[in-house]
Design a protein around this motif. Structure first.
Motif, PDB file in Angstrom:
ATOM      1  N   ASP A   1       6.068  -9.450   2.317  1.00 34.66           N
ATOM      2  CA  ASP A   1       5.690  -8.068   2.601  1.00 34.66           C
ATOM      3  C   ASP A   1       5.342  -7.317   1.315  1.00 34.66           C
ATOM      4  OD1 ASP A   1       5.360  -5.808   4.397  1.00 34.66           O
ATOM      5  OD2 ASP A   1       7.237  -5.042   3.548  1.00 34.66           O
TER       6      ASP A   1
ATOM      7  N   ALA B   1       1.730  -8.349   0.207  1.00 32.49           N
ATOM      8  CA  ALA B   1       0.624  -8.256   1.175  1.00 32.49           C
ATOM      9  C   ALA B   1      -0.572  -7.500   0.614  1.00 32.49           C
ATOM     10  CB  ALA B   1       1.118  -7.570   2.447  1.00 32.49           C
TER      11      ALA B   1
ATOM     12  N   GLN C   1       6.057  -9.414  12.662  1.00 33.15           N
ATOM     13  CA  GLN C   1       6.473 -10.219  13.815  1.00 33.15           C
ATOM     14  C   GLN C   1       7.521 -11.266  13.410  1.00 33.15           C
ATOM     15  OE1 GLN C   1       5.686  -9.678  16.942  1.00 33.15           O
ATOM     16  NE2 GLN C   1       4.336  -7.958  16.429  1.00 33.15           N
TER      17      GLN C   1
ATOM     18  N   ASN D   1      -3.049  -5.928   3.196  1.00 31.24           N
ATOM     19  CA  ASN D   1      -3.699  -6.771   4.195  1.00 31.24           C
ATOM     20  C   ASN D   1      -3.014  -6.564   5.544  1.00 31.24           C
ATOM     21  OD1 ASN D   1      -4.631  -8.920   5.829  1.00 31.24           O
ATOM     22  ND2 ASN D   1      -5.139 -10.114   3.967  1.00 31.24           N
ATOM     23  N   LYS D   2      -3.780  -5.986   6.515  1.00 27.66           N
ATOM     24  CA  LYS D   2      -3.175  -5.648   7.793  1.00 27.66           C
ATOM     25  C   LYS D   2      -2.751  -6.891   8.572  1.00 27.66           C
ATOM     26  CE  LYS D   2      -5.665  -1.281   8.294  1.00 27.66           C
ATOM     27  NZ  LYS D   2      -6.601  -0.483   9.143  1.00 27.66           N
ATOM     28  N   ASP D   3      -3.544  -7.957   8.479  1.00 32.57           N
ATOM     29  CA  ASP D   3      -3.176  -9.180   9.207  1.00 32.57           C
ATOM     30  C   ASP D   3      -1.875  -9.759   8.667  1.00 32.57           C
ATOM     31  OD1 ASP D   3      -5.409  -8.937  10.768  1.00 32.57           O
ATOM     32  OD2 ASP D   3      -6.657 -10.211   9.464  1.00 32.57           O
ATOM     33  N   VAL D   4      -1.759  -9.753   7.349  1.00 34.01           N
ATOM     34  CA  VAL D   4      -0.520 -10.274   6.755  1.00 34.01           C
ATOM     35  C   VAL D   4       0.651  -9.368   7.110  1.00 34.01           C
ATOM     36  CG1 VAL D   4       0.640 -10.812   4.585  1.00 34.01           C
ATOM     37  CG2 VAL D   4      -1.773 -11.414   4.884  1.00 34.01           C
ATOM     38  N   ASP D   5       0.436  -8.040   7.053  1.00 32.38           N
ATOM     39  CA  ASP D   5       1.524  -7.119   7.415  1.00 32.38           C
ATOM     40  C   ASP D   5       1.992  -7.340   8.860  1.00 32.38           C
ATOM     41  OD1 ASP D   5       1.654  -5.970   4.976  1.00 32.38           O
ATOM     42  OD2 ASP D   5       0.276  -4.310   5.459  1.00 32.38           O
ATOM     43  N   ARG D   6       0.992  -7.515   9.766  1.00 30.51           N
ATOM     44  CA  ARG D   6       1.356  -7.708  11.174  1.00 30.51           C
ATOM     45  C   ARG D   6       2.117  -9.028  11.354  1.00 30.51           C
ATOM     46  NH1 ARG D   6      -3.010  -6.317  12.932  1.00 30.51           N
ATOM     47  NH2 ARG D   6      -4.110  -8.328  12.994  1.00 30.51           N
ATOM     48  N   ALA D   7       1.669 -10.075  10.698  1.00 34.66           N
ATOM     49  CA  ALA D   7       2.345 -11.369  10.830  1.00 34.66           C
ATOM     50  C   ALA D   7       3.758 -11.304  10.249  1.00 34.66           C
ATOM     51  CB  ALA D   7       1.523 -12.459  10.137  1.00 34.66           C
TER      52      ALA D   7
END
Length: 406
Positions: free
Chosen positions: A330, A333, A345, A336-342
């Motif tokens: 985190d 990241a 989760q 990077n929104k994709d990395v943040d979302r992954a």
């Protein structure tokens, strides 16, 4: 009422002498068992009924006036016995238990008849002045006592277990054979014609092995019924001048009656107490088996709990590493929104898994964690997620709590 009346008529049939002396009075056992099996509020009606039947006897049987005046004694005896049993034994008397069997014999078979024999013997001596009071009291006492210990256990044992369980054909054949041998012994041994003793079959103790057989193989209902048959055969044959207790053998009427009563008391009490002791032992063995099964189940659960705690502890260590790396990712990241979302989760899943492992650790009896006040309604989703995987197919689990449950 009809059973009590039949018991009285049977007692009159057991008279051994023209002076109305009986070694066994079945009506006392019927009255005691009836009072023992009913509630207090029924007792006045039953006692009035008993007294009414006793008073009506002179009008039903000629020559019964002398014994009919003992109505008071025949009412007092079951009343005292039932009251003592209710106070010291309990509302339910189970003669298959040694404690209850002893209470029945001592309280209702010894104390109550001894008290009730006083007015009965007093009235009897008033009519037959040639008979000493002590002799009349003793005969009255023993006759009432035997009526209780012979008849009451039969009624109480069948009342406690009125249903007959399914048994094998072999068991039925054994029971039939036992009944045939008891009747044969009562007829051939206890009902033998007057003659000198020539063989072992001329002695009454031949019936004891049959009663021992009944106690070892069957329950209290069969034992008490077989004992009652032996007692009836003994007294009935003595009234007909047959068997080892015929009147011409003893030196006096009292001696002959005491011999009959001693034999009946010995065989009935021996069978009753032996049956109760064996029943207590069987119950203790069954309770021990149940306890051992519970201990084995508890040990199994403890083993599962230890295993769950050990697995959860190791898994929790791996989750700690996973959550540490999600924090590291985190921080790297760089928007990077994709990395943040992954990462988000993964972090949520790791925290849910950590919550489950903490519950498993609690189940595994590991050292408790910090105590805190929680709202029960907030715990239901966590338990739902933990238990839902255990239910498959059409089964489902629903956990709910009111918002203000506390």
């Amino acid at each position: 009422a009809p059973v009590y009346l039949c018991a009285i008529l049977l007692g009159y049939a057991f008279f051994l002498t023209p002076n109305s002396i009986s070694a066994l009075w079945p009506a006392g056992g019927v009255a005691l068992a009836t009072l023992t099996l009913t509630r207090y509020r029924m007792w006045p009606m039953l006692l009035v009924l008993i007294a009414g039947i006793e008073i009506s006897i002179p009008y039903l049987l000629a020559g019964a006036e002398v014994v009919a005046i003992a109505t008071l004694a025949n009412v007092i005896e079951p009343l005292i016995g039932a009251a003592l049993l209710r106070w010291f034994v309990g509302p339910r008397v189970d003669v298959s238990r040694m404690r209850d069997a002893l209470g029945l014999v001592i309280l209702a078979g010894v104390i109550a008849p001894a008290i009730a024999a006083v007015p009965g013997a007093t009235k009897f001596v008033g009519v037959e002045s040639s008979i000493p009071f002590a002799a009349a009291w003793q005969v009255w006492w023993f006759g009432g006592a035997l009526g209780v210990v012979v008849i009451a256990p039969v009624i109480l044992s069948w009342a406690n277990r009125p249903r007959v369980e399914a048994i094998s054909k072999r068991r039925i054949a054994e029971l039939v054979l036992l009944g045939v041998l008891v009747v044969a012994a009562g007829t051939l041994v206890l009902g033998a014609p007057p003659k000198p003793f020539r063989s072992i079959l001329d002695f009454p103790f031949v019936t004891f092995p049959l009663l021992i057989w009944a106690t070892l193989r069957f329950d209290t209902r069969v034992v008490t019924s077989a004992s009652m048959l032996v007692a009836f055969f003994t007294v009935w044959n003595a009234t007909l001048g047959r068997g080892p207790f015929m009147m011409i053998i003893a030196e006096s009427v009292q001696a002959n009656i005491l011999a009959i009563e001693a034999f009946i008391a010995t065989e009935v009490l021996s069978a009753l107490f032996l049956s109760a002791a064996l029943a207590d032992r069987r119950r203790a063995e069954e309770a021990r088996a149940v306890f051992q099964a519970q201990v084995a189940e508890a040990q199994k659960l403890e083993l599962v709990a230890r295993l769950a705690g050990s697995v959860a502890h190791d898994f929790n260590n791996d989750l700690t590493i996973m959550m540490s790396w999600t924090d590291y990712l985190d921080s790297r990241a760089n928007g990077n929104k994709d990395v943040d979302r992954a990462v988000t989760q993964i972090s949520r899943a790791a925290h849910r898994a950590a919550s489950i492992t903490n519950q498993l650790l609690s189940f595994g009896r590991t050292p408790p964690g910090p105590k805190q006040t929680v709202n029960v309604a907030d715990l239901t989703p966590a338990w739902n997620s933990l238990l839902r995987p255990l239910f498959h197919g059409s089964r489902r689990i629903e956990i709910s709590a009111e918002p203000d449950v506390g």
